[in-house]
Design a protein around this motif. Structure first.
Motif, mmCIF file in Angstrom:
data_model
loop_
_atom_site.group_PDB
_atom_site.id
_atom_site.type_symbol
_atom_site.label_atom_id
_atom_site.label_comp_id
_atom_site.label_asym_id
_atom_site.label_seq_id
_atom_site.Cartn_x
_atom_site.Cartn_y
_atom_site.Cartn_z
ATOM 1 N N ASN A 11 45.609 51.352 21.373
ATOM 2 C CA ASN A 11 45.720 49.903 21.482
ATOM 3 C C ASN A 11 44.409 49.301 22.006
ATOM 4 O OD1 ASN A 11 47.211 47.400 21.373
ATOM 5 N ND2 ASN A 11 47.230 47.479 23.607
ATOM 6 N N ALA A 12 43.842 49.920 23.027
ATOM 7 C CA ALA A 12 42.600 49.413 23.619
ATOM 8 C C ALA A 12 41.408 49.590 22.690
ATOM 9 C CB ALA A 12 42.331 50.130 24.941
ATOM 10 N N LEU A 13 41.433 50.639 21.854
ATOM 11 C CA LEU A 13 40.285 50.964 21.006
ATOM 12 C C LEU A 13 40.451 50.532 19.551
ATOM 13 C CD1 LEU A 13 39.628 54.504 22.490
ATOM 14 C CD2 LEU A 13 38.280 52.430 22.886
ATOM 15 N N ASN A 14 41.555 49.872 19.252
ATOM 16 C CA ASN A 14 41.799 49.356 17.901
ATOM 17 C C ASN A 14 41.780 50.446 16.832
ATOM 18 O OD1 ASN A 14 41.896 46.552 18.781
ATOM 19 N ND2 ASN A 14 39.689 46.775 19.104
ATOM 20 N N VAL A 15 42.470 51.549 17.122
ATOM 21 C CA VAL A 15 42.582 52.641 16.164
ATOM 22 C C VAL A 15 44.038 53.098 16.095
ATOM 23 C CG1 VAL A 15 40.212 53.483 16.490
ATOM 24 C CG2 VAL A 15 42.039 54.395 17.919
ATOM 25 N N ASP A 16 44.348 53.932 15.125
ATOM 26 C CA ASP A 16 45.680 54.500 14.991
ATOM 27 C C ASP A 16 45.854 55.586 16.061
ATOM 28 O OD1 ASP A 16 47.822 56.309 14.104
ATOM 29 O OD2 ASP A 16 47.779 55.162 12.240
ATOM 30 N N TYR A 17 46.931 55.545 16.794
ATOM 31 C CA TYR A 17 47.163 56.489 17.882
ATOM 32 C C TYR A 17 47.179 57.941 17.433
ATOM 33 C CZ TYR A 17 52.022 57.447 16.630
ATOM 34 O OH TYR A 17 53.153 57.859 15.992
ATOM 35 N N ARG A 18 47.509 58.174 16.164
ATOM 36 C CA ARG A 18 47.642 59.549 15.659
ATOM 37 C C ARG A 18 46.325 60.317 15.651
ATOM 38 N NH1 ARG A 18 51.081 57.780 10.526
ATOM 39 N NH2 ARG A 18 49.491 56.177 10.697
ATOM 40 N N ILE A 19 45.182 59.621 15.702
ATOM 41 C CA ILE A 19 43.916 60.368 15.727
ATOM 42 C C ILE A 19 43.727 61.107 17.053
ATOM 43 C CG2 ILE A 19 42.802 58.772 14.114
ATOM 44 C CD1 ILE A 19 41.073 57.822 16.504
ATOM 45 N N PHE A 20 44.512 60.744 18.060
ATOM 46 C CA PHE A 20 44.402 61.381 19.362
ATOM 47 C C PHE A 20 45.436 62.483 19.579
ATOM 48 C CE2 PHE A 20 42.932 56.909 20.535
ATOM 49 C CZ PHE A 20 41.603 57.199 20.311
ATOM 50 N N LEU A 21 46.243 62.762 18.588
ATOM 51 C CA LEU A 21 47.290 63.782 18.741
ATOM 52 C C LEU A 21 46.939 65.048 17.962
ATOM 53 C CD1 LEU A 21 50.433 61.514 18.441
ATOM 54 C CD2 LEU A 21 49.332 62.368 20.505
ATOM 55 N N ILE B 197 45.601 64.620 25.693
ATOM 56 C CA ILE B 197 45.776 63.166 25.744
ATOM 57 C C ILE B 197 47.246 62.803 25.887
ATOM 58 C CG2 ILE B 197 45.507 61.019 24.445
ATOM 59 C CD1 ILE B 197 42.867 62.155 23.375
ATOM 60 N N GLY B 198 48.105 63.427 25.129
ATOM 61 C CA GLY B 198 49.538 63.128 25.195
ATOM 62 C C GLY B 198 49.873 61.848 24.440
ATOM 63 N N GLU B 199 51.125 61.753 24.035
ATOM 64 C CA GLU B 199 51.552 60.625 23.195
ATOM 65 C C GLU B 199 51.455 59.278 23.912
ATOM 66 O OE1 GLU B 199 55.197 59.259 20.285
ATOM 67 O OE2 GLU B 199 55.125 61.310 21.014
ATOM 68 N N GLN B 200 51.877 59.206 25.157
ATOM 69 C CA GLN B 200 51.836 57.930 25.887
ATOM 70 C C GLN B 200 50.402 57.427 26.032
ATOM 71 O OE1 GLN B 200 54.474 56.074 26.735
ATOM 72 N NE2 GLN B 200 53.102 54.478 27.461
#
Length: 96
Positions: free
Chosen positions: A86-96, A76-79
């Motif tokens: 932002n689009a899914l209304n969650v904390d970005y860190r769950i994707f890292l 996924i990458g940080e960007q």
């Protein structure tokens, strides 16, 4: 609540060995171990009621990339994590 002698709404826990011992989820869900990030993305998308196509339109990330991220074939990458979070209304860190 009981219905016909059975407890309604309760599920038995997964046990290993003695009754009450818990099992790490990675031992039970062997097929998904290592795909937690992709499953988090798919789960967040489903929670919001979005298709991959709709999420693609919202974020500008190609649908084929979203599909590959969800299956663990593409990082996924940080960007992208920031954009997707932002689009899914969650904390970005769950994707890292």
């Amino acid at each position: 609540m009981h219905e016909g002698g059975a407890t309604v709404g309760c599920r038995p826990s997964v046990t290993h060995g003695k009754t009450g011992d818990s099992v790490p989820w990675r031992e039970v869900l062997i097929d998904v171990a290592g795909q937690e990030v992709g499953l988090s993305l798919a789960g967040a998308r489903h929670k919001e009621g979005l298709t991959q196509r709709h999420l693609s339109l919202m974020t500008g990330i190609p649908k084929r990339h979203i599909a590959a991220m969800e299956t663990g074939k593409r990082p996924i990458g940080e960007q992208n994590a920031l954009i997707l979070a932002n689009a899914l209304n969650v904390d970005y860190r769950i994707f890292l």
